[in-house]
Structure formats: structure tokens, C-alpha cells
Design an enzyme around this catalytic site. Structure first.
Site, PDB file in Angstrom:
ATOM      1  N   CYS A  79     -35.067  -5.960 -28.561  1.00  0.00           N
ATOM      2  CA  CYS A  79     -35.163  -5.408 -29.900  1.00  0.00           C
ATOM      3  C   CYS A  79     -36.347  -4.543 -29.890  1.00  0.00           C
ATOM      4  CB  CYS A  79     -35.037  -6.570 -31.011  1.00  0.00           C
ATOM      5  SG  CYS A  79     -34.697  -5.659 -32.532  1.00  0.00           S
ATOM      6  N   HIS A 183     -30.190  -8.815 -29.420  1.00  0.00           N
ATOM      7  CA  HIS A 183     -30.980 -10.064 -29.020  1.00  0.00           C
ATOM      8  C   HIS A 183     -30.106 -10.849 -28.093  1.00  0.00           C
ATOM      9  CE1 HIS A 183     -34.269  -9.655 -32.052  1.00  0.00           C
ATOM     10  NE2 HIS A 183     -33.338  -8.897 -32.618  1.00  0.00           N
ATOM     11  N   GLU A 185     -30.825 -13.650 -26.785  1.00  0.00           N
ATOM     12  CA  GLU A 185     -31.363 -15.097 -27.260  1.00  0.00           C
ATOM     13  C   GLU A 185     -30.312 -15.390 -28.546  1.00  0.00           C
ATOM     14  OE1 GLU A 185     -33.731 -12.887 -29.895  1.00  0.00           O
ATOM     15  OE2 GLU A 185     -32.937 -12.403 -27.933  1.00  0.00           O
TER      16      GLU A 185
END
Length: 206
Positions: A79, A183, A185
Site C-alpha cells: 500500500c 493489501h 494481508e
């Protein structure tokens, strides 16, 4: 061991938890020695470009990030961690980025009823299918949260793109440097697979 570079970025714990979930050895650290000795490093990021660069300076690890990249070991920006690799951002015109790669970070244009920030799931077109994108299907959906986007100078480094009122260079890959605007994650099983691929690039378990 993978170093998650700690400079107070908001998504550090979610990155840490995702790596732990897939069984990776990792630590959150701002220690120069620990970062430089790691097998791989991740630069997360949520927030403004200028504030992030100020904090890297405050923690005295701006040059450490560049020194790690210079080792040739795998590096992943996430990001804002992607945007910081470039010289500047229109979000903070006075701030000087790391300048590892060339390109401009621009404001996502208003229009067509699109909400800014761009927040949510978008599919990505894969331009490269190696590195973190090994065994990832084209047009997979990943999670974005951003108001600014990368327009890379050298399109040969772009490994994925998405459309949100404009073509967004959603991921880049150059030598040992990989970075994503989205992202991993927070991108479900697809994102975890990308992180697993990164761990393997760092010499971690298959």
C-alpha cells in the site's frame, strides 16, 4: 526471518498476524541490524506519504530501507509502502520519497460516481505471473484502500493493474523489489498465497 519494518504504520499487526498464520518466521522491528540481517523485509503502510517519510526519518531508518534493498534480498512494499518507493507523491508534494523506482503517485480522479478513497475489492490484471503472483489466477480479487495511485514511468516493472476510473499500476516487480498497492494481508486466501510465495522467495518453507 522476515523483518516487518516498524515505523508506526497502521497495518503492521495485520501483516504480522497474516505471516504468523501461514507459519512464517517474522518480527516487527525498527532495529537497523535486525532489518539488514533478515532474509526478507516488508514495508507496510497506511496513512499519508509525507507523514510516513517524516516518521522513517524520525526512526532513522530511511537509509536502512534503501540499504536493505541494495543487499538484493527480497523486499515487499504494501500500500503506502509501494508509494514510498517512488520519488514523490502529489499527496505531499514537499516530501521526498525513497526514489528506488521511477514514477508518479497521483490523486485518483473524481468522477463516474466513484468514491474516493477507493476502498474495497477489485480484480487485478496480471502482467507477470512469477514472484508473489506464482499460481495466482488472473483477475483475482484483492482488497484496496487508497486515494492516490501509482503511474510508473517504466511500465516494464508493472506486474499487475486494476481499473478504478483510471488505470492503476497495482503492483510492481523489479529485481528483488516487489510492491503492491492492495493489501495481501486483507485479501483472503489469494492474498495469503501471495504472502506464502514471498516467504518462499525469502528461503522460507514450501
Amino acid at each position: 526471518m522476515i523483518a516487518i519494518i516498524d515505523y508506526g504504520a497502521g497495518n503492521i499487526q495485520s501483516v504480522y498476524k497474516a505471516l504468523k498464520y501461514i507459519g512464517a518466521e517474522c518480527e516487527v522491528t525498527s532495529d537497523k541490524g535486525a532489518i539488514l540481517n533478515a532474509d526478507g523485509a516488508i514495508l507496510p503502510g497506511v496513512g499519508s506519504f509525507g507523514d510516513a517519510m517524516d516518521t522513517l526519518e524520525k526512526y532513522d531508518i530511511r537509509d536502512t530501507v534503501k540499504d536493505f534493498i541494495a543487499t538484493g534480498k527480497p523486499f515487499l512494499g504494501i500500500c503506502l509502502g509501494l508509494q514510498l518507493l517512488f520519488p514523490k507523491s502529489l499527496e505531499s508534494p514537499e516530501a521526498e520519497g525513497l526514489g528506488v523506482l521511477k514514477g508518479e503517485v497521483k490523486k485518483i480522479p473524481n468522477g463516474e460516481g466513484l468514491k474516493i478513497p477507493h476502498m474495497g475489492w477489485n480484480s487485478i490484471k496480471l502482467l507477470k505471473k512469477d514472484g508473489i503472483f506464482k499460481d495466482i489466477e488472473d483477475e483475482s480479487y484483492v482488497y484496496f484502500v487508497h486515494s492516490y495511485y501509482l503511474d510508473a514511468e517504466d511500465k516494464n516493472i508493472v506486474s499487475a493493474q486494476t481499473e478504478y476510473g483510471v488505470t492503476i499500476d497495482a503492483a510492481v516487480s523489479y529485481k528483488n523489489v516487489t510492491a503492491t498497492q492492495f493489501h495481501p494481508e486483507k485479501s483472503g486466501d489469494v492474498g495469503l498465497k501471495m504472502l506464502e510465495n514471498f516467504v518462499k522467495m525469502c528461503g522460507g518453507k514450501d
